[in-house]
Design a protein around this motif. Sequence first.
Motif: not given
Length: 360
Positions: A280-292
């Motif tokens: 879940d934290e990895f998914a949050e990392l991608l989201e915060k970095l705006k990587i879709e």
Amino acid sequence: FFFFFFFQAEDGIRDVERSRGLGDVYKRQEEERAVSAHEERESRQNVESFSECSKRQVKFESSKSLSLRQMKELIGDVYEQKKKHDQKCLQGGMPKETMEQYVYTYLNQQYGLRNLILDWTKAILEGIAKYSPIDSEVLLFERILRNECEEGFNYVLVRAKNDIIETIKKHIRNKRKFITEKELKATVDKITHNPISEDVWSEIINTLCSPADRSILHAKILENSQQEADRKGKAQRILFEDLQNIFLEYVLAVHEINISKFVKTFKAVDKEKRGALNQDEFAELLEKLKIEITPIYFEKLLEMLDPNKNQSITFSDCLSAFETEQVTIAGEGDTDGTSKKKYTLLEVMNMNQSCLYFTL
């Protein structure tokens, strides 16, 4: 800068609940093992984190005092042994350790006795505080321990050192076309153990750096040589080891700029400050970095970074994936995918342009 194509450490060693086998060493009874485990936890809690100690430049009291050479040899052995340890963890279905965690594992495997482990820990901390301001390789080790640079960047510095030597050899061959290998080696040894002439270090900088980097490094080298001249009252000169350190320090500084956004975001997501993320934290990392990315590609990344499903993706592994894994994106204004290009995740993160979609 010429190293752009290369692949690319906050708190202390925190895995205090996992005793690394003091009870097994002594083969004591259950009660004695419990006492040892309690003492181990207490001792780890009493030893400040590498990052906090280095930030505050804490002075340590240890029976050991490591020279710079000893410190670098120890760091090199830690790198090599950790590679083997990581492989064993992977094969055994265990999560990888961060470098901070592994240092205690390494010391326990080497020495076993708690007092020796503590003494060596303090000696390493003392060495980091003493040498990181003056040596780029010790500085890199500190950054890795603090989860501010990936472990693999050590090999970038190794290649940079090799490139410097190869440039010196080329410089010599251009002047002495029929030089033998034995003579070449002797000449290289002489250059690398004495003050280096400006024509040699200029060729190193001009060969290995872009024009913008050349001017910066040229100024740094002249500043260093002037300081050395003022200190010793001699003509301006620079030792090879100082030149090499300036060069490696610059390579590391450029890399730190490129990954600074990732480091800051990773630390914000890593709320437990353990140097590793769950799914879940990895998914949050991608989201915060705006990587879709597509769900399929997300699962592919998870399989690569956490193959044993331990819910543990280390900082180093995560950053390395960002530097090597590529996605195909469409540029701004492209609605039919005709201008798709491949970029690494790190490149995408650092882009200023908006990207419409990501595919496999």
